[in-house]
Structures are given as C-alpha cells and as structure tokens.
Design an enzyme around this catalytic site. Structure first.
Site, PDB file in Angstrom:
ATOM      1  N   HIS A   1       9.170 -19.015  -1.117  1.00  0.00           N
ATOM      2  CA  HIS A   1       9.886 -18.581  -2.330  1.00  0.00           C
ATOM      3  C   HIS A   1       9.806 -17.060  -2.491  1.00  0.00           C
ATOM      4  O   HIS A   1       9.561 -16.557  -3.589  1.00  0.00           O
ATOM      5  CB  HIS A   1       9.330 -19.296  -3.561  1.00  0.00           C
TER       6      HIS A   1
ATOM      7  N   GLU B   1       6.373 -25.385  -0.950  1.00  0.00           N
ATOM      8  CA  GLU B   1       7.664 -25.382  -0.264  1.00  0.00           C
ATOM      9  C   GLU B   1       7.855 -24.169   0.663  1.00  0.00           C
ATOM     10  O   GLU B   1       8.792 -23.412   0.514  1.00  0.00           O
ATOM     11  CB  GLU B   1       8.793 -25.431  -1.307  1.00  0.00           C
TER      12      GLU B   1
ATOM     13  N   ASP C   1      10.273 -15.507  -7.568  1.00  0.00           N
ATOM     14  CA  ASP C   1      10.847 -16.595  -6.776  1.00  0.00           C
ATOM     15  C   ASP C   1      11.986 -16.033  -5.933  1.00  0.00           C
ATOM     16  O   ASP C   1      12.266 -14.834  -5.978  1.00  0.00           O
ATOM     17  CB  ASP C   1      11.325 -17.741  -7.687  1.00  0.00           C
TER      18      ASP C   1
HETATM   19  C1  ACM Z   1       7.635 -27.039  -7.428  1.00  0.00           C
HETATM   20  O1  ACM Z   1       8.239 -27.764  -8.238  1.00  0.00           O
HETATM   21  N1  ACM Z   1       8.233 -26.579  -6.346  1.00  0.00           N
HETATM   22  C2  ACM Z   1       6.243 -26.672  -7.631  1.00  0.00           C
END
Ligand code: ACM
Ligand code: ZN
Length: 746
Positions: A253, A316, A181
């Site tokens: 991410h 995201e 991440d």
């Molecule tokens: C997430 O909670 N961004 C998958």
C-alpha cells in the site's frame, strides 16, 4: 482492499423485551436503583474540585446554567479515590440521591467517563428527573477503537475532531488514523516534502461499484494534514482521553509514497498515486535506503503521536516485484530466508527493532504473522479471528477487528436501500453479537486480547455525512461490545436504547442509518410458484406494502400473510409508526418462469459465505443484482454448478436462461461452458445443447440458451467453472469463483 464480500445473512430477532430503565450506551456494569429522584435544577452547582478539563467538557455539552458551590451545596460533587496498588484508570462510580450526584474515580479519565454517563442520563431523562441510584462501572477491554481511512477520501481536521467526539460520547478510547495508502499520503513529513507535494494527489478516482471500473476524471488533492494540524488533533483527542494511533503503511500500500520517491521501489518507476481501489504490485523494496527513509518518517511520526503503539500496516503486500528483484533475492539468500514471506517478516522485524529502540511498540494487520511474528508486535486481526488466536497463543497482544463484524464499510441494510458501499452485510445485530474473545483461547491466553475495533475504509465514502451514516448506529453496538456489557440474547432491549439515542443524534444533526426499521423479505415456495414473506424487528402491524410498483403509504395494505408472487411483479414495502414512514422503502422485483418455486437439487454445494438461500436461490424468481453478491447469487469456488430442476410434470419450454458474473478483480470469472440435458424420469438424461466459452464471452454472462420446442419433466444444467485463474490475473493459480443467480425456463 481486495476482500471477497461476506454473506448477506438476515438474522432478524423476533423477540420483544420491555424497555430497560436507563437509556445508557454502553450499559454500565452495575446499576443499583434506590428510592427517590434527582430533579434537574435550573442552575447546576458544581463542586470546586472537579477536574478542570472535564468540567469544561460538561459545560459545553449540557445546556444548563452552571455555578460553583461548596461541597455540601453542590449538585455535582467529585471525589478522587486514592490509588490502590493497580487501579483501573477507567473505573468510576456515580451515586445519585435526591439531593446530589457524587462521582468518584482514580483518574481524570475515570471522571471523564463518568461525565459521559451523566450527560446521557441528562439527555435521555424523562420529565427532568433522574432516578436515585448507584452506578459502578469499568470497561472489560482496554482497547476500544475506531479507525478512519483518510487516504481513499480525505476528511478535514474539523471532521476528524467530530469523529473523535463521537468516540468520546460512547466511551471508546482509541482512534486509529489510517494516514498513508496507495491513493494518497496524508501526513506532512518535514524531511520528505515530496510525500505531500506529490503523494497527496491523484489524477482521478474510481467511481461506482468496483465491477464497473469507471473513473470521475477529477484530480483529487493535494489533501494532507500539516504537523501543526496533527498536533491539534492529538491534543483534542487527549482532552477526551482518546489515544490516537497513527498508521504508516509498509511494505505494501505504498504507491503514493513511491510516486514521490520512486527510488524506494524494486523497479525504476515512474509511479503515480493509485486511482483505483485494490491491491498493487509496486511496494517498498527492502533496501537500506528504504529503511533509512522509513526510520526518518517514523522519527517524525513518533514525535507527533505519544501513543504506545505505532501501526505499521503490513497487510496485502504482493510479492510479485520482490520475486523479480535482484536486490530482494540476494537479501533472501544472505539472510537465509525461506522465501518472500520470510522477507516480509524480515522487513517487519527490522522496523519493529527500530520502533522499539524509540520506546514504542508496533501493531500491524494479520499479515505481519507471515514468516514469523516480530517479538513484541501486536496483531490487528482483520481477515477473521485466526490472526488474533495465533497471536494470543504465542503471548502477543491482539486487537480484534474481524471483517464480518467490525468492517463498517459494509452494508447495514438491504443494499437496494443504502448508499453505495464496499459490499458485505454487517447489520447492527451482527455487530452487537460479536464476542471479542475467541472460544479457542483459555483464560491465560484471553488476557492477550487487548480489545476490539471497527474499521471505516472510505473507497465509497465521499463525504462526512456518509461517514456518519456508516458508523451510526453500529458504533453503539461496538461501544457496548468493547465495554463488555453487550447481551446479544437481549438484542431487542439494546435496539430500544438505540432508538432513544437516535434522538441525541438528531439534536446534533448527525446522519445515521435507519436500517433497523427496514423490512426483510424472504422468498418461500408456494403451491403455485413462490410467495414473499415480510418481517421486521419492530411491530409487525407497521408493515405496509404494494404490488403495483407504487410507493407504500400509511394507507397501503397492511401485511398479514406471505404475498403470492406467481407472475412478474414488483413488491414494495416499508415500515410505518403512527402514520410516519420510519424505514427505507424496500423493493423486490420478481421475474417468474416455468422453474420458479420448483424442486431443485445441486450436485456441489455453494461456498459457505455465498450460499444465501441454498439451491432454492436459483429458482426463487429473483434475478441477481450485481450490488448484492452475497444475496441473490450463489458462489462456487473451483466447482461447477450442476443443477437438476424437477418441473413436477411434463412441461413445454424452448429456452433456458441464467446470469453469471465477470469480476476478475474479485477472482470471479465467466463460465467455460454450459450444457442443458432433459429427462422424464430424473435418471436418464439426454443432452440437448452445449455452448462454449466463446458464446458465453459474447453474452458477457447474460446467458440465454435457445433449445427449440422441448417437453420434459426434468431439466439439468451444468455450468462449468473457469478452473484455475490464469497468470496475469488477480489471484492467479487460485481456484476461480463462479456466480450464478437464477435458472429460468420459458
Ligand atoms: C485491510 O482491510 N486491508 C486491513
Ligand atoms: Zn526489491
């Protein structure tokens, strides 16, 4: 993670059911009681044909003396069933007579699950006896998962193994390991050593609630798992029949990866692993070099993890950089893609093709649906259930992990009594009420719902004790939901079993939340101001309270009727059983004013997720707490707050006050203006004061409007929403949120 916090809704079940006979979680599909009892012997004889791995597990868990015996003398006998055409690998049966326990299964995995049932029967038995019975059991869902984020905070392999053990104890079968991440890359990749040399460290970490934006100043890392450690964990999980699904995040991410290999981004960098939580604009640029890198990474990942699915993230991913990148724009043109969402789809399709070529499948978060789903991809539905529905309707598999039910980083009790958490409110009964198959799906489509999973993101989870706290007892509810034997209408019966399983956790020294004992409070209008009504899902006569700020004890007043809160006061309450404090102490401050408990109407209603107690919330005598966004505040997206308060009679006052929030990261902006008008008939209003943006900014949202001496029956307050979020802010071009807590008058 940029989630707007979900509603703090208290669903307290007030019904009482008698205890079930067996303290098993998950409860088996079928139990038939018979006459007689099996008395647990001092020396437990095992038949020779029990699978070796399962026997070892049993011996490690049960503190008994074991020996081997011929079948007719064995206390525990095993039979492997012949394969039918398509057996359920996880099915098993147990027959218990006064003489013998007989497990049958098709596979070692089935035997392992039977042994979990047996261990629970032994651990929760009364007087060393187990009733004679026949259990026939198998799970409803094939994917029963728990996720763990080791990027925001890192957990050692010993801790990860314990986590896997918890899954095994409660018959979950999938461990989703979130390994990469923005804040850290945690898996050794031999071909790219800088990923762990550089990407596994960050300069410092954000602390406290997200709104505070403060940092601890402490370097974090290097923290990562070597490939040998990973193999050890995968083997450990295999011994427990648990599949480890690794997650390698792309295209978003990716900051930790870009800190090591900045050439994979759209811009030059340099980058560093994120120190904040949230979502970041710098993501992988879809150039050939990036795909080569990711393919090489995936090669090593596939070698390490035998799972059918590889999780490729996909969530995201802001499109900011792609919009400005010449390469990205040329790629969109060349491939006739519609826009950047098309490019996200191109990215995922290309990765899927590669993973498929290695004989594996991809699974990704909802957003892999953007711009069209890759042909064989499975969807992990997290923003709600829409992603799962869309997947199932187009014959793609889905795993359901909707935030409102399955995010275990939410609070499970009143935030004032809990360690700092991400936000939201997902108590045990909420998890237990979840039904993984969406009502919209027909029988054929429902087959594509592989199962259910809970996720544990660790922004606010600093150590393993807190991991335990966040997953227990909610993991119990997930376990039964996934097994398919949950009965939300009998929640109280489930809770009784949960309390029995607390004893098992106690013996293992596992930390868990005792929130189910907590007292819930509800403000109700009273003849003078408001009253505070207390309730519990336990025995109501166990509620003790004080109103002088002192800690409640077993000698404090026993709660009987709603407590009048007609003046400023602090009400503390707790739950006691046999003089023992069982719950956290709940504390509620009241700050009453001339509006408290009065009739209030709103021109626009708050958004559904932030409508807590409706308009009344604004006159309930409770000043908003920033930690309880869903609770003491009302939230309005793109709308003004226009509130009319009927004071009942002509009343003197000279100021009006309220708070609004400023949390741009969650799209929450201060008001643009506030206007106060008064009236005696509730129809004809006269504006007496207006304040503008500058004044509101200078108060940082704690607004107190001086009015001079006034006398009126009605007060009308208009608080103007900031409108469309300006460029340069998170959520630019979307409608801003306006949060207001209490409108008081003095
Ligand atoms: C997430 O909670 N961004 C998958
Ligand atoms: Zn680019």
């Amino acid at each position: 993670m940029l989630r707007i916090l979900s509603a703090f809704s208290l669903l307290i079940s007030m019904c009482f059911f008698s205890q079930t006979k067996l303290n098993l979680i998950p409860y088996p599909q079928k139990v038939e009681f018979q006459n007689g009892e099996f008395v647990i012997p001092t020396s437990f004889n095992l038949s020779n044909n029990l699978p070796v791995n399962e026997t070892e597990y049993l011996k490690n868990k049960l503190k008994l003396k074991f020996s081997n015996a011929k079948n007719q003398d064995a206390h525990l006998l095993y039979s492997k069933l012949e394969n039918q055409s398509k057996p359920n690998n996880e099915a098993y049966s147990i027959e218990i007579s006064s003489k013998q326990i007989h497990i049958k299964s098709y596979t070692d995995q089935g035997c392992f699950l039977a042994i979990q049932t047996l261990i629970q029967l032994f651990e929760t038995q009364k007087n060393g006896k187990i009733p004679a019975m026949k259990i026939e059991d198998s799970p409803k869902f094939a994917w029963r998962g728990m996720h763990l984020d080791v990027c925001r905070h890192f957990f050692t392999i010993e801790e990860v193994k314990q986590y896997i053990d918890y899954l095994a104890m409660y018959k979950l079968n999938t461990f989703h390991w979130h390994l990469t991440d923005d804040q850290g890359w945690r898996i050794e990749i031999k071909k790219y050593p800088k990923l762990t040399q550089i990407g596994s460290k960050r300069k410092e970490s954000m602390i406290g609630a997200y709104v505070d934006d403060t940092f601890d100043g402490k370097p974090y890392g290097p923290y990562f798992y070597t490939q040998d450690q990973i193999k050890e964990v995968v083997k450990y999980a295999q011994d427990r029949h648990i599949t480890v699904v690794p997650e390698i995040e792309m295209p978003g991410h990716a900051l930790a990866a870009l800190s090591a290999y900045p050439e994979l981004a759209c811009t030059k960098g340099p980058f560093e692993a994120a120190t904040k939580w949230g979502v970041f604009d710098d993501v992988f640029c879809p150039k050939d070099e990036t795909f080569t890198f990711l393919e090489n990474v995936l090669d090593e990942v596939i070698q390490l993890f035998p799972s059918q699915y590889i999780h490729i993230g996909g969530d995201e991913c802001p499109k900011t950089r792609w919009k400005e990148c010449a390469h990205c724009q040329a790629l969109i043109k060349k491939n006739n893609l519609k826009d950047e969402h098309g490019l996200q789809s191109y990215f995922i399709h290309r990765i899927e093709k590669y993973v498929n070529s290695k004989g594996r499948k991809i699974i990704g978060w909802d957003e892999i649906l953007e711009g069209g789903l890759a042909p064989n991809a499975a969807v992990m539905s997290w923003t709600g259930i829409k992603g799962g529905i869309e997947a199932a309707k187009t014959n793609h598999f889905a795993v359901m992990t909707p935030g409102a039910y399955c995010y275990f980083d939410h609070y499970q009790g009143d935030p004032q009594t809990e360690p700092n958490a991400f936000g939201g409110f997902t108590p045990l009964d909420k998890v237990y009420s979840y039904k993984p198959i969406p009502a919209e799906l027909n029988a054929e489509q429902s087959k594509y719902i592989l199962g259910v999973q809970a996720n544990l993101w660790t922004e606010y989870i600093l150590d393993f004790k807190q991991v335990q706290y966040m997953i227990f007892p909610r993991l119990f509810a997930l376990s039964e939901v996934g097994w398919g034997t949950s009965k939300p209408e009998n929640y109280k019966e489930f809770e009784n079993r949960v309390v029995e399983h607390f004893k098992i956790l106690d013996k293992m020294n596992i930390n868990y939340a005792k929130s189910i004992y907590n007292i819930s409070g509800k403000v109700i209008p009273a003849s003078k101001g408001v009253s505070y009504e207390l309730s519990t899902s336990q025995n109501p006569s166990g509620i003790k309270f004080t109103t002088d700020g002192s800690e409640p004890t077993s000698n404090s007043s026993t709660y009987q009727n709603p407590i009048p809160a007609s003046k400023a006061m602090n009400i503390k309450s707790a739950y006691f059983e046999n003089d023992e404090l069982k719950s956290a102490v709940s504390s509620q401050n009241f700050s009453t004013s001339k509006t408290t408990g009065k009739k209030i109407t709103l021109e626009h209603q708050p958004s559904e997720n932030y409508s807590f107690g409706g308009a009344f919330t604004l006159v309930d005598g409770i000043i908003g707490n920033v930690k309880q966004l869903g609770k003491t505040w009302l939230g309005f997206q793109g709308k003004d707050v226009v509130a009319t308060i009927d004071l009942g009679e002509k009343t003197n006052f000279s100021e009006v006050y309220f708070n609004t929030l400023d949390n741009k990261g969650s799209w929450i902006h201060l008001a643009k203006s506030a206007t106060v008008s008064i009236s005696d008939d509730g129809k004809n209003f006269r504006t007496i004061k207006e304040i503008g943006k500058e004044e509101i900014l200078s108060t940082k949202g704690k607004i107190n409007i001086k009015l001079g001496n006034q006398n009126a029956k009605f007060i009308k307050i208009k608080v103007e929403n900031a409108g469309i979020i300006p460029a340069g802010n998170p959520g630019a071009d979307s409608k801003a949120w306006l949060f207001v807590d209490e409108i008081g008058a003095r």
